[in-house]
Design a protein around this motif. Structure first.
Motif: not given
Length: 324
Positions: A281-308
Motif C-alpha cells: 500500500r505504501r509502495a503504491r502511495r509513493h509512486g509504484l504504479t501497476q503499470a510499472e509493476l507490469d513493465e517489470h514483470a514483462a522484463r523479468v519474464a523475458s530475462g532482461q531483469q533479475d527479480p531478486w
C-alpha cells in the motif's frame, strides 16, 4: 494511526450493544476494504480474544452448512451467543457470494444472539476470502461467544482455516472412495476433530478405519489424538457427541496455555501478511504504479531483469522515499 473517527467509534458502540445493522455495516466496510476499515478494526480489537473460533472444512457435498446449522443450535441451547461466516464461491455475475445469507439458517433469523454472514472468495485460494480473519474479528467484537467459520469446498492446498480457527473440524462422508487418501497430504493433518457426516449411509465404518490408519500422520499435537465423531446433520444425530468433543478440545487448549500459544502462532502468520499488505500500500502511495509493476514483470519474464535485485532495489527506493 490517527485517533478513530467519531463515526467509527459510534459504529463500534452500536455493534457492541447488539445492533445487527451496525454489525452488518461494519462487516461490509471491512469486506470491501473501505478506507475506514483499518481504524474500524483497530477500534474493535480491544474487544476480542474471548470467543472460541471453530473452523469447518471438508469436500463439497459433505453437509457442512447443515452441520453449521446444527452446531449453532447446540451452542444457542447452551446459552452461548454465536456468529457464523460461510465463505462461498464468487458469483461470476455480481462478484458476491454465490450462496447468500437468505437461503441459509433461516430459522435463526429472529434470534438476536445469532448473526450469520456469507462472504465471497473473490478468487482467493485456501478456501477463505482474504478478509475473513478481519470480518471474524469484527464479529467477535460484537460480543459473540462462539464463531463458526465454514470454508468453500476443500482441497490439499485449502488449509488456511487452520491458521485462523482455534479448533478445526474436517468433515468427511461415506462414499468418498479414495478421497480420504488424496486429502492426507493437506487437509487431514490440520484436523483437531474428524466428523463423519451422513453416517447413516453405507461405508461409514470404512471411512473411520481409513482415518484411524492415517491418524499418526494427521495429528500435529503430541498429546492430543483427534477424535472421530459420527453425525447425521439432517436429523441431528451425533450433534451432542460432537459438542462434547469440541468442549473436550476447548478444555485441552485452555489448559497449560495451549490456546494462547496457538493464537500467537496464528498471529505470527497474520502479522506477516498484514505487513506485506501495508508495504505494498505504501509502495503504491509513493509512486509504484501497476503499470510499472507490469513493465517489470514483462522484463523479468523475458530475462532482461533479475527479480531478486529488482525487489531489493524497489524496497530500498521505497524506504528512501519514506524518509524524505
Amino acid at each position: 494511526m490517527p485517533p478513530p473517527d467519531p463515526t467509527i467509534a459510534a459504529l463500534v458502540d452500536r455493534l457492541r450493544q447488539g445492533d445487527a445493522r451496525a454489525l452488518a455495516r461494519a462487516i461490509s466496510l471491512v469486506e470491501n476494504e473501505a478506507p475506514e476499515a483499518p481504524a474500524l478494526l483497530s477500534a474493535c480489537f480491544p474487544h476480542t480474544g474471548r470467543a472460541l473460533t471453530i473452523g469447518i472444512t471438508g469436500a463439497p457435498g459433505a453437509g457442512k452448512s447443515t452441520l453449521v446449522d446444527r452446531l449453532a443450535q447446540h451452542f444457542r441451547h447452551a446459552n452461548r451467543t454465536v456468529g457464523g461466516l460461510a465463505v462461498d464461491p464468487t458469483s461470476p455475475f455480481t462478484g458476491g457470494a454465490l450462496l447468500g445469507d437468505r437461503i441459509r439458517l433461516r430459522e435463526h433469523a429472529s434470534d438476536p444472539d445469532f448473526f450469520f454472514r456469507s462472504m465471497a472468495t473473490r478468487g482467493s485460494l485456501g478456501g477463505l476470502a482474504l478478509t475473513t480473519a478481519d470480518v471474524a474479528l469484527v464479529l467477535e467484537a460484537s460480543g459473540k461467544d462462539v464463531l463458526l467459520l465454514e470454508t468453500v469446498g476443500v482441497g490439499q492446498d485449502e488449509i488456511e482455516i487452520a491458521r485462523l480457527a482455534d479448533i478445526t473440524l474436517v468433515v468427511l462422508v461415506p462414499g468418498m472412495g479414495d478421497d480420504v487418501q488424496s486429502l492426507k497430504a493437506g487437509v487431514m493433518e490440520i484436523a483437531d476433530l474428524y466428523v463423519i457426516n451422513k453416517s447413516d449411509r453405507d461405508g461409514a465404518d470404512r471411512v473411520e478405519q481409513e482415518i484411524r490408519s492415517l491418524q499418526s500422520l494427521a495429528t500435529t499435537h503430541s498429546d492430543w489424538i483427534p477424535p472421530i465423531v459420527r453425525t447425521t446433520a439432517t436429523n441431528g444425530n451425533g450433534i451432542d457427541s460432537l459438542g462434547e468433543a469440541i468442549a473436550g478440545m476447548e478444555a485441552w487448549l485452555r489448559a497449560e496455555n495451549r490456546l494462547t500459544e496457538r493464537r500467537a502462532h496464528h498471529w505470527q502468520r497474520r502479522l506477516d501478511a498484514m505487513l506485506r499488505t501495508e508495504l505494498m500500500r505504501r509502495a503504491r502511495r509513493h509512486g509504484l504504479t501497476q503499470a510499472e509493476l507490469d513493465e517489470h514483470a514483462a522484463r523479468v519474464a523475458s530475462g532482461q531483469q533479475d527479480p531478486w535485485r529488482l525487489v531489493a532495489a524497489l524496497a530500498e527506493e521505497l524506504f528512501d522515499r519514506s524518509k524524505a
